[in-house]
Motif scaffolding. Structure first.
Motif, PDB file in Angstrom:
ATOM      1  N   THR A 507       0.797  -1.231   0.000  1.00  0.00           N
ATOM      2  CA  THR A 507       0.000   0.000   0.000  1.00  0.00           C
ATOM      3  C   THR A 507       0.825   1.274   0.000  1.00  0.00           C
ATOM      4  N   LYS A 508       2.081   1.217   0.421  1.00  0.00           N
ATOM      5  CA  LYS A 508       2.862   2.437   0.524  1.00  0.00           C
ATOM      6  C   LYS A 508       4.090   2.440  -0.370  1.00  0.00           C
ATOM      7  N   ILE A 509       4.805   1.336  -0.400  1.00  0.00           N
ATOM      8  CA  ILE A 509       6.086   1.332  -1.108  1.00  0.00           C
ATOM      9  C   ILE A 509       5.905   1.107  -2.601  1.00  0.00           C
ATOM     10  N   LEU A 510       5.146   0.083  -2.993  1.00  0.00           N
ATOM     11  CA  LEU A 510       4.966  -0.181  -4.410  1.00  0.00           C
ATOM     12  C   LEU A 510       4.344   0.997  -5.157  1.00  0.00           C
ATOM     13  N   PRO A 511       3.308   1.645  -4.632  1.00  0.00           N
ATOM     14  CA  PRO A 511       2.801   2.830  -5.353  1.00  0.00           C
ATOM     15  C   PRO A 511       3.852   3.916  -5.510  1.00  0.00           C
ATOM     16  N   ALA A 512       4.700   4.092  -4.522  1.00  0.00           N
ATOM     17  CA  ALA A 512       5.737   5.120  -4.629  1.00  0.00           C
ATOM     18  C   ALA A 512       6.769   4.748  -5.684  1.00  0.00           C
ATOM     19  N   VAL A 513       7.144   3.458  -5.746  1.00  0.00           N
ATOM     20  CA  VAL A 513       8.136   3.031  -6.723  1.00  0.00           C
ATOM     21  C   VAL A 513       7.572   3.073  -8.131  1.00  0.00           C
ATOM     22  N   CYS A 514       6.285   2.782  -8.267  1.00  0.00           N
ATOM     23  CA  CYS A 514       5.675   2.802  -9.599  1.00  0.00           C
ATOM     24  C   CYS A 514       5.739   4.185 -10.243  1.00  0.00           C
ATOM     25  N   SER A 515       5.842   5.220  -9.422  1.00  0.00           N
ATOM     26  CA  SER A 515       5.853   6.575  -9.973  1.00  0.00           C
ATOM     27  C   SER A 515       7.104   6.870 -10.781  1.00  0.00           C
ATOM     28  N   VAL A 516       8.166   6.074 -10.610  1.00  0.00           N
ATOM     29  CA  VAL A 516       9.393   6.331 -11.366  1.00  0.00           C
ATOM     30  C   VAL A 516       9.646   5.264 -12.427  1.00  0.00           C
ATOM     31  N   ALA A 528      14.118   0.789 -10.679  1.00  0.00           N
ATOM     32  CA  ALA A 528      12.732   0.709 -10.217  1.00  0.00           C
ATOM     33  C   ALA A 528      12.136  -0.655 -10.533  1.00  0.00           C
ATOM     34  N   ASN A 529      12.427  -1.177 -11.709  1.00  0.00           N
ATOM     35  CA  ASN A 529      11.916  -2.504 -12.062  1.00  0.00           C
ATOM     36  C   ASN A 529      12.509  -3.592 -11.158  1.00  0.00           C
ATOM     37  N   LYS A 530      13.795  -3.468 -10.847  1.00  0.00           N
ATOM     38  CA  LYS A 530      14.397  -4.451  -9.950  1.00  0.00           C
ATOM     39  C   LYS A 530      13.765  -4.397  -8.559  1.00  0.00           C
ATOM     40  N   THR A 531      13.538  -3.176  -8.083  1.00  0.00           N
ATOM     41  CA  THR A 531      12.942  -3.026  -6.753  1.00  0.00           C
ATOM     42  C   THR A 531      11.519  -3.577  -6.730  1.00  0.00           C
ATOM     43  N   ILE A 532      10.748  -3.277  -7.762  1.00  0.00           N
ATOM     44  CA  ILE A 532       9.366  -3.768  -7.824  1.00  0.00           C
ATOM     45  C   ILE A 532       9.352  -5.293  -7.858  1.00  0.00           C
ATOM     46  N   ASP A 533      10.268  -5.884  -8.622  1.00  0.00           N
ATOM     47  CA  ASP A 533      10.322  -7.353  -8.686  1.00  0.00           C
ATOM     48  C   ASP A 533      10.581  -7.950  -7.308  1.00  0.00           C
ATOM     49  N   LEU A 534      11.466  -7.340  -6.547  1.00  0.00           N
ATOM     50  CA  LEU A 534      11.752  -7.842  -5.197  1.00  0.00           C
ATOM     51  C   LEU A 534      10.512  -7.809  -4.314  1.00  0.00           C
ATOM     52  N   TYR A 535       9.799  -6.690  -4.356  1.00  0.00           N
ATOM     53  CA  TYR A 535       8.624  -6.551  -3.498  1.00  0.00           C
ATOM     54  C   TYR A 535       7.470  -7.427  -3.984  1.00  0.00           C
ATOM     55  N   LEU A 536       7.314  -7.570  -5.291  1.00  0.00           N
ATOM     56  CA  LEU A 536       6.245  -8.438  -5.802  1.00  0.00           C
ATOM     57  C   LEU A 536       6.493  -9.891  -5.418  1.00  0.00           C
ATOM     58  N   GLN A 537       7.720 -10.329  -5.475  1.00  0.00           N
ATOM     59  CA  GLN A 537       8.020 -11.706  -5.059  1.00  0.00           C
ATOM     60  C   GLN A 537       7.650 -11.929  -3.600  1.00  0.00           C
TER      61      GLN A 537
END
Length: 784
Positions: A507-516, A528-537
């Protein structure tokens, strides 16, 4: 009898009346003395004691008495410093500074070339003083006569036959030949003509020969006899010619110790080394100007690691401390101090350096403070935690707000060094507040380093405020206009993922990362894609452990009824849910028409489409079963703003009291420029935004306000009705048509009106008059 006297002398030395405590005996080879390590009883300071047993060495008693007398009167930096002398009927004691025989290092061959040159320079300078200034002859120069002090300096001893040439009855003429191992070290002219011959030769000839033997011993590990003398094996090339002249067989052409020093001091000479220059300049460091002091420190930096550490600890360090604290030595001198201090033991460091370091942290000189921060890694291990937390960190915090950017940046970097020596209260209180300031610094590099610093010290933060602070800081960082600050924020989020809950991740981190994800810089998009992949996993792994539903299981009868009602729920087409909603409206429209008070049947709301307006001409029907009410709460359509309930987001406005101050400081990081942040009215998830009321529906004058009820399903029937009115223009049955005209007064909440009569007709004409566009409720517009 001799044994008894020796035992008595030893007992006296160890008795209570003797002011020193004898310790271990030190082996010094063939000598008239026995050397012991000792301590002074008064203050416990260390010393060495040369003891001579009179009973067992009566023949050499004149040598011992001469050594005692000469050592008391001869004062020179290159001579062993004598503390005290004690003579009894049985023994002679010479108390000196703590020394170690040079022969130990010679036999072990543990001396580096630079250290050997430094020591030979000291001995040569001392012999120059003895020969020229004291007009004396040492007579027994060799490795056994040289000792090393606690500072690593070479000290000349062995004064058993030291004699002044102005004395006609000098002891050297009579007792020179009874010195231990004299035959091996005696010059050839004395072997032939005796010690009296030295009167006919240069005064320096005997000591020059002994100095040549010492040079050979130092570089070759020992000296066997006269046949080795003159060989240049292992002698430094620049020293070989001068060494040969020292050992010349003709005493008249031998190079004196003074000329030996002079030859070595010439440009490019063998005594032109940084260590020797350091020794010559260290005493006058406080008197040097800035240029001379800088040259001295540059030479100090050139010294290699194999130089004697003891000399730097005992001699160089005290002079440097005086210079930096009282003589304006500056950061260069401080750097040399800390470099030497890194080799001290913790006890030595605390006694010699810690008080000075604490005082220097309060110095307003920015260059000095930056130097202290740069060298913190060299001294932090030796500083006690209480000293760092209570006496060093408070003055260090002034660097966070200093006007000079370099001071602020070095202070942020130093946090990583001192973090393990700070208390939890200091970390989660003062430190986080100061880091919140540097996170908003005008310098992009300082903002970037603050983000990196927070990522590295995340494990040290308190659990109550850690996630709030990190999310606020890193979310702000990834919106920073500086590209490296954004990259640091993304990398920090990836490194600290384990400190966040799954809810925070989603609810907080992924929306913020998606902005970039659409950042202008490819480096940021990739990170940003690497970070999102880590959190999605992580989120996927967590959701795989969650139950399929949180709703309670339904009973058998209700399950059958629900299955019948949503018979098309298994339809996988895109409109399957819409058909289910429509059938829901049809299947639930059953019941009987109850007669009114006049005996006429009333219109049933249950048979009416959900999209049609409720009729107010009939008596209000019985309230439906509360258990079948809609799941979501009904919106209060006609309530005034002042009567509306407070927003549910109050929990975001009242953080825990324990984190109030710190988190408020970091909360400021969420405030961006107006053009970057959406307005609160446009953000439906903002915790301080008042919920907007849904538009009011038109009601009849008599009917009370009834919330719109779609039964938990999309209003597909209402949409159909709106479409039929807009496109086909087909009229509805007269009973289903809207009231004639709704005035503004009829829209007012709780406006009383006369109750119209209920008329039930067997047949109604279809009203084909098109409705006014003002009467369109607009609920189907969103589906066009």
């Amino acid at each position: 009898m001799d044994f008894l006297k020796s035992a008595v002398a030893s007992a006296i030395a160890k008795g209570s009346s003797f002011p020193y405590s004898l310790g271990d005996r030190v082996d010094i080879g063939d000598s008239i003395w026995a050397l012991h390590n000792a301590t002074k009883r008064e203050d416990g300071s260390s010393c060495s004691i040369f003891t001579f047993d009179i009973a067992s060495n009566k023949s050499r008693l004149p040598l011992a008495k001469n050594a005692m007398r000469k050592s008391r009167t001869l004062r020179h930096p290159g001579v062993i410093r004598v503390i005290d002398t004690i003579e009894t009927e049985t023994s002679i004691y010479i108390v000196t500074e703590r020394v170690v025989p040079l022969s130990w290092h010679v036999k072990l061959r543990s001396l580096s070339e630079e250290t050997a040159k430094w020591g030979l320079h000291t001995v040569s300078s001392t012999l120059k003083f003895i020969n020229e200034d004291a007009s004396s002859v040492h007579g027994a120069v060799r490795a056994a006569s040289v000792f090393t002090s606690e500072s690593g300096e070479w000290k000349l001893g062995g004064f058993e036959i030291l004699s002044s040439m102005n004395d006609e009855d000098a002891i050297i003429y009579t007792y020179g030949s009874i010195v231990p191992d004299a035959a091996r070290y005696t010059p050839p002219e004395i072997v032939k003509g005796g010690w009296d011959i030295i009167k006919r030769h240069p005064l320096t000839a005997v000591d020059s020969y002994g100095l040549g033997i010492l040079v050979f011993e130092v570089f070759n590990g020992g000296f066997a006899g006269g046949d080795q003398l003159g060989k240049t094996t292992n002698i430094p090339p620049t020293m070989q010619q001068s060494y040969k002249r020292l050992c010349a067989a003709n005493p008249k052409i031998r190079l004196s110790p003074a000329h030996f020093v002079e030859q070595g001091k010439k440009s490019g000479g063998f005594f032109q080394t940084p260590l020797i220059r350091l020794t010559d300049d260290i005493e006058s460091l406080g008197l040097k100007n800035d240029a001379e002091r800088e040259e001295f420190i540059n030479e100090l930096d050139e010294l290699s690691e194999d130089f004697p550490e003891e000399f730097f600890k005992m001699k160089v360090l005290p002079e440097l401390l005086k210079s930096v604290e009282f003589g304006g030595g500056g950061p260069k001198v401080l750097g040399a101090i800390l470099k030497i201090g890194s080799k001290l033991s913790p006890e030595e460091f605390n006694s010699k350096l810690t008080p000075v370091i604490v005082r220097l942290f309060g110095n307003p000189d920015r260059a000095l403070r930056v130097c202290l921060l740069d060298h913190l890694p060299l001294m932090i291990d030796n500083l006690p935690q209480k000293v760092v937390n209570d006496r060093i960190f408070p003055p260090m915090t002034s660097g966070f707000t200093d006007v000079a950017p370099v001071v602020r940046e070095q202070t942020v970097k130093a946090v990583l060094t001192v973090i393990n020596k700070l208390s939890d209260r200091t970390i989660n209180g003062d430190l986080l507040k100061f880091l919140a300031r540097t996170a908003n610094d005008e310098q992009p590099g300082i903002r970037t380093n603050t983000t990196i610093c927070l990522g590295k010290i995340a494990k040290n933060l308190g659990q109550s405020s850690r996630s709030k602070v990190l999310i606020a800081a890193f979310s702000r960082a990834i919106r920073d206009p500086f590209v490296h600050a954004r990259n640091a924020g993304l990398m920090a989020l990836g490194a600290t993922m384990d400190y966040f809950t799954e809810e925070d991740c989603a609810t907080k981190i992924l929306p913020a990362v998606c902005s970039v994800l659409l950042d202008k810089e490819k480096m940021i998009r990739d990170q940003a894609n690497k970070t999102i992949d880590l959190y999605l996993q992580r989120i996927r792994k967590f959701t795989s452990t969650m139950p399929d539903t949180a709703l309670p299981s339904a009973g058998p009868e209700e399950s059958t009824k629900d299955a019948a009602r949503i018979g098309t729920s298994n339809d996988n087409s895109w409109a399957g849910w819409a058909i289910s909603s429509f059938t829901n409206k049809i299947t639930t429209a059953n019941g009987e028409i109850e007669p009114t008070a006049n005996g006429k049947p009333a219109e049933s709301d249950n048979a009416r489409s959900a999209s049609a307006p409720r009729s107010t001409t009939s008596t209000p029907a019985v309230e439906p079963n509360p258990a079948k009410k809609m799941l979501r709460p009904a919106a209060q359509l006609n309530r005034s703003v002042s009567e509306q309930p407070a927003p549910v987001a109050a929990k975001f406005e009242e953080p825990g009291k324990a984190d109030d101050d710190v988190y408020e400081a970091w909360g400021a990081m969420d405030d961006d420029d107006e053009e970057e942040q959406p307005s609160k009215d446009d953000d439906p998830f903002s915790p301080v935004t008042q919920p907007k009321p849904l538009p009011s529906l038109t009601t009849s004058p008599k009917s009370p306000a009834i919330p719109y009820d779609d039964g938990g399903e999309p209003d597909f029937a209402g949409w159909l009705a709106a479409q039929s009115k807009a496109k086909s223009k087909k009229p509805l049955p007269k009973g289903l048509s809207k009231p004639a005209t709704t005035t503004a007064a009829s829209r007012t909440v709780n406006t009383p009106a006369a109750k119209p009569k209920t008329v039930v007709a067997p047949a109604k004409k279809i009203d084909t008059t098109p409705k006014d566009e003002e009467e369109d409720d607009g609920w189907g517009d969103a589906w066009d």
